[in-house]
Write a protein that holds these residues in place. Structure first.
Motif, PDB file in Angstrom:
ATOM      1  N   SER A 142       0.736  -1.101   0.076  1.00  0.00           N
ATOM      2  CA  SER A 142       0.008  -0.047  -0.011  1.00  0.00           C
ATOM      3  C   SER A 142       0.896   1.339   0.019  1.00  0.00           C
ATOM      4  O   SER A 142       0.604   2.102  -0.707  1.00  0.00           O
ATOM      5  N   ARG A 159       2.465   1.792  -3.457  1.00  0.00           N
ATOM      6  CA  ARG A 159       1.319   2.248  -4.467  1.00  0.00           C
ATOM      7  C   ARG A 159       1.226   3.818  -4.257  1.00  0.00           C
ATOM      8  O   ARG A 159       1.157   4.426  -5.103  1.00  0.00           O
ATOM      9  N   ARG A 213       4.321   5.567  -5.269  1.00  0.00           N
ATOM     10  CA  ARG A 213       4.632   5.824  -6.866  1.00  0.00           C
ATOM     11  C   ARG A 213       3.351   6.507  -7.409  1.00  0.00           C
ATOM     12  O   ARG A 213       3.878   7.131  -8.422  1.00  0.00           O
ATOM     13  N   ARG A 214       2.330   6.508  -6.955  1.00  0.00           N
ATOM     14  CA  ARG A 214       1.208   7.347  -7.410  1.00  0.00           C
ATOM     15  C   ARG A 214       1.422   8.838  -7.212  1.00  0.00           C
ATOM     16  O   ARG A 214       1.013   9.736  -7.893  1.00  0.00           O
ATOM     17  N   LEU A 268      -5.428   4.824  -0.426  1.00  0.00           N
ATOM     18  CA  LEU A 268      -5.458   4.297  -1.893  1.00  0.00           C
ATOM     19  C   LEU A 268      -6.784   4.575  -2.547  1.00  0.00           C
ATOM     20  O   LEU A 268      -6.595   5.020  -3.601  1.00  0.00           O
TER      21      LEU A 268
END
Length: 173
Positions: free
Chosen positions: A106, A109, A112-113, A154
């Motif tokens: 998590s 992600r 990276r986002r 997320l």
């Protein structure tokens, strides 16, 4: 033939080892958590988490039959696993390792986002290497709360990227 992957405006194609730095720290964070799998028993918190799940497995109800300062969701999530695999610290620690992997994935992600630079995206993952699941290697309410909070973040991040209204629902909005 599929269409080429669309990149966000702030994304640039980066090559070399720097691109894989967040990946390396994510793997290192998981390895650091796994290294604590067979550490000594924490008689205070680990005993509370294990005993609470065991009592729920026996049919007792928190706050009616026994008192726990923690919220009981972790007891209810671990108790079925005790029913399947037996009541042991190992089962609780395996659950913890799975939670730790979910936390690392998590954070990876989200980083990276949200962070365009791979160097700076690696920073939160580097933090998990020394302050991740290894500091509490048992099925604690802390880790369940972290996993659910990161999942909500997320979902909110995806909703803000206009990826559908269902993401708002998953984020709790």
């Amino acid at each position: 033939m599929g269409s080429p992957k669309r990149r966000r405006p702030h994304e640039k194609v980066m090559g070399g080892a720097l691109h894989y730095l967040p990946h390396a720290f994510a793997l290192l964070a998981v390895a650091a958590a796994l290294a604590h799998f067979r550490t000594q028993i924490d008689s205070n918190d680990e005993g509370i988490a294990t005993m609470g799940a065991w009592r729920v497995l026996r049919g007792e109800v928190p706050y009616r039959d026994f008192f726990a300062i923690e919220t009981p969701l972790s007891f209810y999530l671990v108790a079925p696993l005790y029913a399947l695999f037996g009541v042991s610290f190992t089962v609780g620690r395996v659950v913890t390792q799975l939670l730790g992997i979910a936390i690392v994935v998590s954070v990876f992600r989200l980083a990276r986002r949200s962070i365009p630079s791979p160097f700076f995206a690696a920073v939160p993952l580097a933090f998990l290497c020394q302050a991740g699941v290894g500091i509490f290697p048992f099925a604690s309410h802390h880790w369940f709360a972290n996993v659910f909070s990161l999942a909500a973040l997320l979902a909110a991040n995806r909703a803000l990227s206009n990826e559908g209204t269902a993401w708002w629902w998953l984020a709790g909005a």
